[in-house]
Write a protein that holds these residues in place. Structure first.
Motif, short mmCIF file in Angstrom:
data_model
loop_
_atom_site.label_atom_id
_atom_site.label_comp_id
_atom_site.label_asym_id
_atom_site.label_seq_id
_atom_site.Cartn_x
_atom_site.Cartn_y
_atom_site.Cartn_z
N HIS A 141 3.18 -7.83 -11.20
CA HIS A 141 2.15 -7.58 -10.19
C HIS A 141 2.74 -6.88 -8.97
CE1 HIS A 141 -0.96 -9.87 -12.25
NE2 HIS A 141 -0.05 -10.80 -12.49
N LYS A 142 1.94 -5.98 -8.39
CA LYS A 142 2.39 -5.17 -7.25
C LYS A 142 1.67 -5.58 -5.97
CE LYS A 142 2.32 -0.47 -7.07
NZ LYS A 142 2.11 0.92 -7.55
N TYR A 164 7.08 -10.88 -7.66
CA TYR A 164 6.22 -9.74 -7.37
C TYR A 164 7.05 -8.50 -7.06
CZ TYR A 164 2.13 -12.70 -7.23
OH TYR A 164 1.12 -13.56 -7.58
N GLU A 165 6.47 -7.34 -7.41
CA GLU A 165 7.06 -6.07 -7.01
C GLU A 165 6.53 -5.78 -5.60
OE1 GLU A 165 6.23 -2.85 -9.76
OE2 GLU A 165 6.73 -1.40 -8.21
N THR A 167 6.46 -3.87 -1.88
CA THR A 167 6.79 -2.71 -1.05
C THR A 167 6.37 -2.99 0.38
OG1 THR A 167 6.32 -1.30 -2.94
CG2 THR A 167 6.56 -0.21 -0.81
N TYR A 227 -1.78 -1.47 -5.79
CA TYR A 227 -1.37 -2.72 -5.15
C TYR A 227 -2.53 -3.70 -5.28
CZ TYR A 227 2.56 -0.10 -3.30
OH TYR A 227 3.70 0.66 -3.18
#
Lengths: 461, 279
Positions: A141-142, A164-165, A167, A227
């Motif tokens: 999951h992003k 989680y990925e 950013t 996202y």
């Protein structure tokens, strides 16, 4: 047998008349011996009142017992399960109003130096630990985090640990938020912040600097990019001014500008390309930590007289006690119960002075503090060539103006529930962007809570 | 890091660069600006977007070498990188509904006036462009302006190119000659914008100016870029950089722009000496 000394082990520090001329860290940190001695003052109470005073609920007696046993790595593990930035919090948390205010030892003497111990443990870890951060198993999951300050970084760390990925988008060229642009080097060395950020990167967190959400990319576009949930920790970045005459004269700074030039842009160093005024006499308006930071920076930049001008009394000052004491030791002059009415300038529009009136304390206002009332015929001019306004900040309008469905209150803060959920699905928020200007640790607490809520939200989607 | 895709010297003190910054190029509009830092110890300086190519992902900047930072930037070559490049910042120039506009550019300000003229022209607006320079050697973007306007008047202070005189002389002649503009958009040195506004106020022509004060973050955080517009304090970075020129306090803006003049002069000399040593 616990150490029954009524006083904390004193924090070794640079001497005031030396440190007020350099930007090196003021407090030098406990030695191993001091830390163990201080840890032994902890009674290891069963009901752990201190934990309830900690916004991120660190198991304080447990980590202190590890310090007693000289198991510093073990102590670090306990702290880091609850806090993403221990070396930072050990330095900048207002412990006297949080954990230490609940300490049983504080009833008949000084509380255990919990903050100092936290700092010791974190510094020990940073210096000695060789353990590589384990990258968690990705969960596919992003998520996106807006703002690389204390709230965003905490939220990012917790989500990364869950797989989680993550950013993180940051508007400035450097991650850290107020930890790098606001809090000065002498209170929080920037390599410590960098270490904490490197730790997050080792967990797999991606940090995109130079990205302004609302301009470079919008919230809607982040969702389009896949996202699944967003956390807004964009802080309260917009400086307030008083609205008095003369505020646009040269030599008047917002604390944000003055501190950003000094800290983020390193204007105090010879090789920095960023200019800053080296004023002789400086008035800093305000009574919070930011005011103390600005005053102490001004002194270090070579000012002869630095005044804190605050309209209430010293008792009412929102700054940490330690910061007020440090500022006084360094020669900052406190002009409490004084309120600026006008800033005066010369023909070239440089500041030459600040008109003030004296105040006295009247009835308590809605904040519970006695509200200041002007004394008749008390006007005087403070001769200064620079004025720094440290009277608070409000949230930046960029995101709320470019995002549909995000409810804000009349102060421009995002409206979020106790889990950080906003009025828009999948968007969470926390820290100063929700509360208005507050503390690093409260922002971290909000980031932590939101991370949990985001995880639940995505799992139940 | 952001790559310099193209570098072109426009005149001895003005340079053009195309910077590889796809995310900025995707969003940039005329009137917006970027902030860059040349290297690790560099200061953050704002530069208004001169052009953009959404397909190639490049943003064009045109800068005058006035201080240490622009000196350092000018020493970078094609293929090299600059440290930071963030944007687009500020609000785009409002051009909707305009049918006839005089775009007035002064010196390097022409670099900012040009994309505005181009966009207006593309939208079918009649554009009269006035571009003023101190002398012939400093003339930039003449062909570009020609392509983006229905009428172009070139002015030089000393008469070495085009018509001798100031941009205000040309503008006054056009207005006196019966040209009726929905708006005048003036971009250039503060003193030029001040005089353009004084002129258009006389004739009651709405005038937009682009302000470029000292700033750090460009997102509303520092307040260093504040200026007085219609008696109120505004932040150029978020409320502008475009403002109603008839309301701007130019005298204050000029004083504020000179805040760090001594420091800047000293730093510039230092940087020049450094480069000379290297040579």
């Amino acid at each position: 047998m616990p150490n029954m000394s009524p006083k904390k082990n004193e924090m070794p520090a640079q001497a005031p008349d030396i440190r007020n001329k350099n930007f090196k860290e003021v407090a030098l940190g406990y030695t191993k011996e001091m830390a163990i001695d201080e840890a032994n003052r902890c009674l290891n109470c069963k009901n752990k009142p201190c934990v309830s005073g900690c916004p991120v609920n660190i198991d304080i007696p447990a980590f202190i017992q590890k310090v007693c046993a000289e198991d510093f790595d073990g102590a670090y593990d306990i702290i880091s399960t609850s806090s993403s930035l221990p070396a930072v919090c050990g330095r900048v948390c207002p412990q006297e109003r949080q954990c230490e205010s609940k300490c049983v030892r504080g009833i008949k003497g000084e509380p255990v130096g919990i903050g100092r111990l936290e700092r010791f443990v974190a510094d020990w870890h940073n210096e000695h630990s060789t353990a590589e951060a384990k990258k968690p198993e990705p969960n596919g999951h992003k998520v996106a985090i807006i703002g690389a300050g204390p709230a965003g970084l905490t939220c990012a760390g917790d989500l990364a640990k869950m797989g989680y990925e993550v950013t993180v988008f940051e508007a400035l060229h450097l991650a850290g938020g107020v930890l790098v642009y606001g809090i000065p080097e002498f209170r929080l060395p920037k390599d410590i912040v960098q270490k904490e950020i490197d730790g997050l990167k080792a967990l797999g967190v991606t940090i995109c600097t130079n990205t302004v959400i609302g301009r470079t990319i919008t919230v809607d576009e982040l969702f389009e990019q896949g996202y699944e949930a967003l956390f807004i920790g964009s802080g309260a970045g917009l400086p307030r001014f008083m609205g008095i005459n003369g505020e646009n004269l040269k030599g008047v700074y917002s604390a944000n500008e003055f501190l950003t030039r000094t800290n983020l842009m390193k204007a105090y160093k010879e090789d920095s390309d960023t200019p800053i005024q080296h004023a002789k006499n400086v008035a800093v308006v305000g009574g919070g930590n930011v005011a103390m930071d600005a005053a102490r920076c001004a002194k270090r930049l070579g000012a002869e007289n630095v005044y804190i001008v605050y309209r209430r009394g010293e008792e009412e000052m929102p700054a940490r006690k330690e910061e007020v004491e440090h500022a006084k030791e360094e020669g900052i002059i406190f002009k409490t119960l004084n309120n600026p009415t006008e800033i005066l300038g010369d023909e070239h529009k440089f500041v030459t002075g600040m008109k003030c009136v004296e105040m006295e304390l009247g009835e308590p206002d809605e904040s519970g503090r006695r509200s200041p009332v002007e004394k008749a015929d008390s006007e005087f001019v403070l001769e200064v060539d620079s004025v720094i306004m440290a009277i608070g900040t409000s949230p930046n309008p960029l995101i709320r103006n470019t995002t549909k469905g995000l409810e804000t209150n009349r102060r421009g803060c995002f409206v979020a529930d106790e889990n950080g959920m906003t009025s828009r699905e999948g968007v969470f928020a926390g820290g100063d962007a929700v509360t208005g200007a507050a503390t690093v640790i409260l922002a971290m607490g909000a980031g932590k809570t939101a991370a949990k809520a985001m995880d639940e939200y995505i799992k139940n989607k | 890091m952001y790559r310099i895709v193209r570098k072109k010297v426009l005149n001895p003190t003005v340079t053009l660069m195309d910077i590889d910054a796809p995310m900025v190029a995707a969003k940039a509009e005329p009137g917006q600006f970027i902030i860059l830092r040349v290297d690790e110890n560099g200061e953050r300086i704002p530069l208004t977007v001169a052009d953009y190519d959404r397909e190639k992902g490049t943003v064009t900047i045109i800068f005058q070498i006035v201080g240490s930072t622009t000196e350092k930037l000018n020493h970078k070559n094609e293929g090299e990188f600059i440290q930071d490049f963030v944007g687009p910042l500020g609000t785009p120039t409002h051009i909707d509904g305009l049918k006839k506009v005089a775009v007035v550019g002064g010196g390097v300000g022409c670099a900012i006036a040009y994309p505005v003229a181009k966009k207006l022209h593309e939208n079918g607006c009649e554009v009269h462009a006035i571009a003023g320079f101190r002398n012939k050697d400093l003339v930039i973007l003449e062909d570009e302006f020609k392509a983006a306007s229905d009428k172009l008047i070139m002015m030089t202070d000393d008469g070495s190119y085009g018509t001798e005189g100031r941009v205000t002389d040309a503008l006054k002649e056009l207005i006196e000659g019966g040209e009726q503009y929905d708006e005048v958009i003036a971009i250039g040195p503060l003193i030029m914008m001040k005089f353009v506004c004084a002129l258009t106020k006389e004739y009651g022509v709405k005038t937009t100016v682009s302000m470029n004060p000292i700033m750090i973050d460009g997102t509303g955080m520092c307040g260093g870029c504040r200026l007085t517009v219609g008696g109120e304090t505004k932040f150029a970075c978020v409320d502008g950089p475009d403002f109603d020129g008839h309301l701007v306090d130019f005298d204050e803006a000029m004083e504020r722009a000179a805040m760090y003049r001594d420091f800047e002069r000293h730093k510039h000399e230092e940087t020049c000496n450094l480069f000379n040593k290297e040579v």
